[in-house]
Design a protein around this motif. Structure first.
Motif, PDB file in Angstrom:
ATOM      1  N   LEU A  84       1.288  -1.179  -0.143  1.00 57.75           N
ATOM      2  CA  LEU A  84      -0.067   0.215   0.002  1.00 57.75           C
ATOM      3  C   LEU A  84       0.682   1.249  -0.310  1.00 57.75           C
ATOM      4  N   LEU A  85       0.747   2.045  -1.174  1.00 56.97           N
ATOM      5  CA  LEU A  85       1.951   2.934  -1.398  1.00 56.97           C
ATOM      6  C   LEU A  85       0.928   4.211  -0.750  1.00 56.97           C
ATOM      7  N   VAL A  86       1.735   5.204   0.367  1.00 53.17           N
ATOM      8  CA  VAL A  86       1.196   6.643   0.371  1.00 53.17           C
ATOM      9  C   VAL A  86       2.579   7.540  -0.088  1.00 53.17           C
ATOM     10  N   ASP A  87       1.470   7.801  -1.203  1.00 57.48           N
ATOM     11  CA  ASP A  87       2.193   8.799  -2.027  1.00 57.48           C
ATOM     12  C   ASP A  87       2.573  10.409  -1.400  1.00 57.48           C
ATOM     13  N   ARG A  88       3.655  11.087  -1.391  1.00 58.29           N
ATOM     14  CA  ARG A  88       3.449  12.805  -1.061  1.00 58.29           C
ATOM     15  C   ARG A  88       4.921  12.804  -1.736  1.00 58.29           C
ATOM     16  N   GLY A  89       4.833  13.094  -2.850  1.00 60.86           N
ATOM     17  CA  GLY A  89       5.776  13.464  -3.426  1.00 60.86           C
ATOM     18  C   GLY A  89       7.119  12.539  -4.113  1.00 60.86           C
ATOM     19  N   LEU A  90       6.298  11.647  -4.743  1.00 60.13           N
ATOM     20  CA  LEU A  90       7.351  10.514  -4.665  1.00 60.13           C
ATOM     21  C   LEU A  90       8.040  10.772  -6.169  1.00 60.13           C
ATOM     22  N   THR A  91       7.049  11.319  -6.841  1.00 57.34           N
ATOM     23  CA  THR A  91       7.655  11.252  -8.404  1.00 57.34           C
ATOM     24  C   THR A  91       8.712  12.338  -9.399  1.00 57.34           C
ATOM     25  N   SER A  92       8.942  13.918  -7.754  1.00 53.86           N
ATOM     26  CA  SER A  92       8.966  14.531  -8.034  1.00 53.86           C
ATOM     27  C   SER A  92      10.676  14.192  -7.007  1.00 53.86           C
ATOM     28  N   SER A  93      10.794  12.850  -6.706  1.00 53.82           N
ATOM     29  CA  SER A  93      12.251  12.684  -5.350  1.00 53.82           C
ATOM     30  C   SER A  93      13.082  12.115  -6.128  1.00 53.82           C
ATOM     31  N   VAL A  94      12.146  10.681  -6.613  1.00 53.32           N
ATOM     32  CA  VAL A  94      12.843   9.076  -7.402  1.00 53.32           C
ATOM     33  C   VAL A  94      13.263   9.457  -8.162  1.00 53.32           C
ATOM     34  N   CYS A  95      13.862   8.631  -8.465  1.00 54.03           N
ATOM     35  CA  CYS A  95      14.934   8.885 -10.156  1.00 54.03           C
ATOM     36  C   CYS A  95      14.893   9.698 -11.092  1.00 54.03           C
ATOM     37  N   ALA A  96      15.538  11.185 -10.768  1.00 57.66           N
ATOM     38  CA  ALA A  96      15.418  11.760 -11.220  1.00 57.66           C
ATOM     39  C   ALA A  96      16.843  11.507 -11.895  1.00 57.66           C
ATOM     40  N   GLU A  97      17.195  12.488 -13.052  1.00 56.87           N
ATOM     41  CA  GLU A  97      18.074  12.241 -14.043  1.00 56.87           C
ATOM     42  C   GLU A  97      18.339  13.596 -14.125  1.00 56.87           C
ATOM     43  N   SER A  98      19.416  13.581 -13.943  1.00 60.04           N
ATOM     44  CA  SER A  98      20.375  15.309 -13.936  1.00 60.04           C
ATOM     45  C   SER A  98      21.301  15.335 -15.635  1.00 60.04           C
ATOM     46  N   GLN A  99      21.782  16.543 -15.223  1.00 58.52           N
ATOM     47  CA  GLN A  99      22.678  16.593 -16.873  1.00 58.52           C
ATOM     48  C   GLN A  99      23.913  15.560 -16.567  1.00 58.52           C
ATOM     49  N   ASN A 100      24.327  15.559 -14.638  1.00 58.02           N
ATOM     50  CA  ASN A 100      25.306  14.807 -14.433  1.00 58.02           C
ATOM     51  C   ASN A 100      25.050  13.439 -14.009  1.00 58.02           C
ATOM     52  N   GLY A 101      23.924  13.073 -14.870  1.00 55.95           N
ATOM     53  CA  GLY A 101      23.692  11.501 -14.227  1.00 55.95           C
ATOM     54  C   GLY A 101      22.665  11.443 -13.622  1.00 55.95           C
ATOM     55  N   TRP A 102      22.253  10.114 -12.943  1.00 56.88           N
ATOM     56  CA  TRP A 102      21.136   9.677 -12.104  1.00 56.88           C
ATOM     57  C   TRP A 102      20.799  10.400 -11.004  1.00 56.88           C
ATOM     58  N   ARG A 103      20.067  10.869 -10.515  1.00 54.66           N
ATOM     59  CA  ARG A 103      20.073  11.344  -9.147  1.00 54.66           C
ATOM     60  C   ARG A 103      19.875  10.892  -8.023  1.00 54.66           C
ATOM     61  N   GLU A 104      20.531  10.620  -7.022  1.00 56.57           N
ATOM     62  CA  GLU A 104      20.658  10.250  -5.706  1.00 56.57           C
ATOM     63  C   GLU A 104      19.321  10.200  -5.527  1.00 56.57           C
ATOM     64  N   CYS A 105      18.756   8.922  -4.450  1.00 51.79           N
ATOM     65  CA  CYS A 105      17.379   9.165  -4.022  1.00 51.79           C
ATOM     66  C   CYS A 105      17.493   8.262  -2.294  1.00 51.79           C
ATOM     67  N   GLY A 106      17.356   8.783  -1.779  1.00 49.87           N
ATOM     68  CA  GLY A 106      17.650   7.304  -0.506  1.00 49.87           C
ATOM     69  C   GLY A 106      16.349   6.412   0.039  1.00 49.87           C
ATOM     70  N   ILE A 107      16.419   5.169   0.258  1.00 50.86           N
ATOM     71  CA  ILE A 107      15.426   4.276   0.599  1.00 50.86           C
ATOM     72  C   ILE A 107      15.506   4.257   2.074  1.00 50.86           C
ATOM     73  N   ALA A 108      14.411   3.869   2.468  1.00 51.10           N
ATOM     74  CA  ALA A 108      15.257   3.683   4.276  1.00 51.10           C
ATOM     75  C   ALA A 108      14.148   2.105   4.655  1.00 51.10           C
ATOM     76  N   MET A 109      14.543   1.299   4.528  1.00 48.75           N
ATOM     77  CA  MET A 109      13.836   0.057   5.125  1.00 48.75           C
ATOM     78  C   MET A 109      13.255   0.167   6.780  1.00 48.75           C
ATOM     79  N   LEU A 110      12.663  -0.175   7.275  1.00 48.01           N
ATOM     80  CA  LEU A 110      13.082   0.055   8.818  1.00 48.01           C
ATOM     81  C   LEU A 110      11.913  -2.123   9.667  1.00 48.01           C
ATOM     82  N   PHE A 111      13.613  -1.839  10.155  1.00 49.56           N
ATOM     83  CA  PHE A 111      12.846  -3.932  10.439  1.00 49.56           C
ATOM     84  C   PHE A 111      12.600  -3.891  11.634  1.00 49.56           C
ATOM     85  N   VAL A 112      11.166  -4.685  12.286  1.00 46.24           N
ATOM     86  CA  VAL A 112      11.295  -4.282  13.351  1.00 46.24           C
ATOM     87  C   VAL A 112      11.193  -6.124  13.471  1.00 46.24           C
ATOM     88  N   GLU A 113      10.227  -6.729  12.923  1.00 49.32           N
ATOM     89  CA  GLU A 113       9.753  -8.601  13.296  1.00 49.32           C
ATOM     90  C   GLU A 113       8.957  -8.620  13.036  1.00 49.32           C
TER      91      GLU A 113
END
Length: 847
Positions: A622-651
């Motif tokens: 279930l995706l709660v989208d709050r601007g994923l389109t503007s920040s993920v996988c954006a390609e700039s002149q210097n190559g791919w823009r870095e985007c960070g993903i955090a996976m929070l593991f409990v159990e």
């Protein structure tokens, strides 16, 4: 063995030769005349009240029987034909008072006339609803099933009729064999569509094959019926079929362009209007065209149903067809059609089914008639090496009968092709054919035994295998986030992905759900005259096609699913089962606002999401989208823009599944993954040891389950760390916490600058680390940690993906798995060595 009645009395009627083709009924009817020789009693005034009473009773009986048969999953057609039989001579009609006051013989002509009007408009609706597009792209299997389903049943029908014809040739000529043959070859397209919709098989390959073959069978059967009726009416002279063919051709090439012109004019006049393009005037013109086309075909020697059916086929699908269906469908099916069932019931007499033949012969004829289509379908499926359960289900589904076959039988009866006995046989056979469909198909495709093998299609077990996504889209506002999530799912030639993009649309104004497969080769047709729904669907299709063009390792199949919200989750689940999907992606039911809050809450979408989470046969995200389109996988002149993903593991299994999805993303250009695992601190263990002793057995059970799940977690996490230890884009961190508040504090202070958070829902598991977060919940579908992340005030709004493993199978198995998940290269015997290796590589909190 019963004897046929020769002459008998029934109230005021004296009936001669009750089983033969022709009845002689004598009764007294006083008609006083006036001086000018006109009747003083209007016959219409005399018959109309009786007809209204008959119509009321048949509708009432049908509704009552529908209530009793609905739990048995029987279609409406079964209840209606049984209601007609109950009111006929087989049951209540045999009572003198009923035959004299409710179903008198003098109302037969009135009833048959209105029944013909009803079936004429019904056949118009059938043509309006039937889509011949799939026939153009029909596969070999469906075409072979259709051809075999025509040839073998027709041969069986003619052969069975000839088997009993020698003994009854005085009462029924051999022309009845033609009608038996056609009746057995018919597969009722509209009734089959409704059955598949009720069984939630409309969106499966089985359903598509059955509907395509049914359309071929129906069209072929109607051409055969037109030829049969024309030849019989003209005493077997072939040239009489020419007027019918010419009228059909004129309808198609002259009236069809006229309808298209009218639709274009209506669209132009309503170009700037927010209302529908078609008014009541357009609907009245179309209904007048139905009557006119029926009248022309009657003049040519065929039945009016053929003209009405052709007229319905000529109207293109779209707003006009939907408007007509909305306005007249319930009236035609609920008011005009019931007289057909009453006429059929009055011609069926189950009391004398075995009057002239032994019981075994009659039952054999009925049994062979029921099995002809099943056998033909099974033979074709065995040739193409289809699964046995699909072959059986398909054979039974192709036996679906409905109003169409009643039209064939009544036409044969009107032409004296049947006597009452053979007519009763074939009516009994088609009832049996229809009654057995739902129980058999439910057993083959809905039983828990069958579904168990498809459950738990999880990412944790998929490893590097190709992924199959089922992406659900409610509107164009869901597009950007879901497509960007697919873009970071790392589709490669080694591990490609297949995406089934389903546009979910609420069912309104139709009797059955439907599935529309979009032709990717066809140019999008979105213009100023397109409806809003069509424009939105085309925009969704275009977006996913663009994603496919930019990702050579991705394959996309766009489609639109039209279904009621109450059962939409069942359609999605069944489609996921049929397509062997690994994961279902769904959007959150709320839309983000510009100030970081929420707007446009859709409670119906929320209910669909919750139902899917409770019944999905595979992993669901279930995706709660709050601007994923503007920040993920954006390609700039210097190559791919870095985007960070955090996976929070409990159990728990949901967290392992979330880690599996995050792991699949590793390798996407510009993507950095940080896995933060929260381990229980000393205070958590102290609380477990100091638990009350009054429920000692429950404590030990919970401890055992927790230790087992912890072992599964350790195995999977260690495998992930081992395989990604040389990947600089992956970081692994462990934090000891004692409560959910500490988790929130750590995330907000140290890990608050990620573009996307991936968490497990934690459904069905009770973790001491998140127990404090679940005391209140506005969005239980997000889980305690997911809901906390959504409501937490970060510097910038962040997107959250909540992942849940497949729901338990229908047999009711517990949430805790009884077998360990796949641990890849690690076995239990190697666990200590791996722990030593991993601990050696770890420096404090960072890896």
């Amino acid at each position: 063995m019963a004897h046929k009645p020769e002459v008998f009395l029934k109230g005021k009627y004296k009936i001669f030769f009750g089983l033969n083709n022709e009845f002689r009924i004598c009764y007294n009817d006083t008609r006083p005349l006036t001086d000018n020789y006109w009747q003083s009693v209007n016959p219409v005034v005399k018959l109309v009240p009786t007809f209204m009473l008959q119509l009321t009773i048949i509708i009432l009986f049908s509704r009552v029987l529908m209530l009793f048969l609905r739990p048995l999953r029987q279609p409406r057609f079964v209840a209606e034909i049984l209601a007609g039989i109950v009111l006929g001579p087989s049951a209540l009609g045999d009572i003198s008072w009923v035959s004299n006051n409710i179903t008198p013989f003098e109302t037969v002509l009135c009833m048959e006339t209105l029944a013909n009007l009803g079936v004429t408009f019904y056949m118009f609706l059938v043509g309006l609803e039937m889509d011949l597009t799939p026939i153009r792209r029909i596969g070999k299997t469906a075409l072979s099933i259709a051809i075999a389903g025509i040839i073998l049943p027709m041969s069986a029908g003619a052969g069975l009729y000839y088997l009993v014809w020698e003994k009854q040739k005085q009462r029924a000529p051999f022309i009845g064999a033609f009608f038996w043959a056609i009746a057995l070859s018919v597969t009722s397209f509209p009734d089959l569509a409704r059955m598949l919709s009720d069984l939630k098989l409309m969106y499966t390959d089985l359903g598509k094959t059955a509907l395509t073959a049914a359309a071929v069978c129906d069209v072929s059967s109607w051409f055969l019926l037109v030829g049969t009726i024309s030849l019989i009416n003209a005493h077997e002279k072939l040239h009489v079929a020419i007027p019918v063919i010419l009228s059909m051709t004129a309808f198609w090439f002259m009236m069809r362009p006229l309808i298209a012109w009218l639709m274009k004019q209506a669209a132009a006049s309503k170009e700037t209007s927010t209302e529908g393009k078609y008014s009541d005037t357009h609907v009245c013109l179309i209904l007048s065209g139905v009557v006119f086309c029926g009248y022309i075909t009657e003049l040519c020697g065929a039945h009016s149903i053929f003209g009405a059916f052709m007229f319905g086929l000529m109207i293109p699908s779209g707003e006009l067809g939907t408007t007509i269906m909305d306005k007249i469908e319930e009236y035609v099916v609920g008011i005009l059609l019931p007289p057909t069932f009453l006429v059929t019931g009055s011609r069926t007499n189950l009391l004398y089914m075995f009057a002239d033949f032994p019981l075994g012969v009659a039952l054999l004829v009925i049994l062979l008639a029921c099995s002809a289509k099943i056998v033909s379908t099974l033979l074709v499926c065995l040739y193409f090496k289809c699964p046995k359960r699909d072959s059986l289900a398909l054979g039974v589904l192709m036996n679906a009968k409905g109003v169409l076959v009643l039209i064939v039988l009544n036409e044969g009866r009107n032409m004296k092709g049947f006597d009452q006995q053979t007519f009763s046989w074939i009516v009994s056979a088609l009832l049996i054919m229809t009654i057995i469909i739902c129980p058999i198909v439910s057993f083959t495709h809905k039983s828990a035994r069958h579904l168990k093998q498809y459950y738990h299609r999880n990412l944790e077990k998929s490893k590097d295998a190709p992924l199959r996504f089922l992406v659900c889209v409610y509107s164009t506002r869901n597009l950007s986030g879901l497509i960007n999530l697919l873009q970071i799912s790392n589709a490669t030639r080694r591990s490609p992905i297949t995406v089934f993009a389903v546009h979910l649309v609420e069912l309104t104004g139709r009797a059955t759900a439907m599935l529309i497969f979009h032709d990717k080769q066809k140019e999008a047709d979105v213009g100023k005259n397109a409806t809003r729904e069509k424009a939105e669907a085309e925009q969704i299709v275009s977006a996913f096609e663009s994603f496919e063009n930019n990702n050579h390792a991705a394959t996309v199949q766009p489609l639109t699913a039209v279904s009621p919200y109450d059962t939409m989750h069942q359609d999605v689940s069944n489609f996921a089962l049929d397509k062997h999907a690994n994961i279902i992606l769904i959007p959150f039911h709320k839309q983000p606002s510009a100030d970081g809050g929420w707007t446009d809450e859709n409670l119906q979408h929320k209910q669909v999401n919750q139902n899917l989470l409770a019944s999905a046969p595979c992993t669901i995200g279930l995706l709660v989208d709050r601007g994923l389109t503007s920040s993920v996988c954006a390609e700039s002149q210097n190559g791919w823009r870095e985007c960070g993903i955090a996976m929070l593991f409990v159990e728990g299994p949901d967290d392992r599944e979330a880690l599996a999805y995050a792991w699949r993303m590793v390798g996407t250009p510009g993507l950095n993954l940080t896995v933060v695992r929260f381990l229980p601190g000393k205070d958590v263990y102290d609380m477990s040891e100091n638990a009350p002793e009054d429920d000692e057995s429950g404590i030990f059970t919970a401890m055992f389950e927790r230790e087992k799940e912890k072992q599964f977690d350790d195995d999977y996490v260690n495998e992930f760390r081992f395989r990604t230890m040389h990947d600089k884009s992956v970081a692994y961190i462990e934090k000891q916490v004692n409560s959910g508040d500490q988790i929130v504090s750590i995330v907000t202070s140290d890990y608050n600058n990620f573009d996307l958070y991936i968490v497990g829902r934690g459904h069905g598991t009770i973790s001491p680390l998140t127990s404090g977060l679940s005391n209140w919940s506005d969005f239980p579908e997000l889980g305690p940690l997911g809901e906390t992340l959504v409501s937490t005030d970060f510097e910038s709004p962040t997107s959250v993906l909540v992942v849940q493993q497949s729901a338990p199978p229908p047999s009711g198995s517990k949430r805790f798995r009884s077998s360990a998940p796949s641990t890849g290269i690690f076995g239990n015997s190697m666990q200590s060595a791996v722990d030593t290796f991993v601990n050696h590589r770890r420096s404090d909190d960072d890896y």
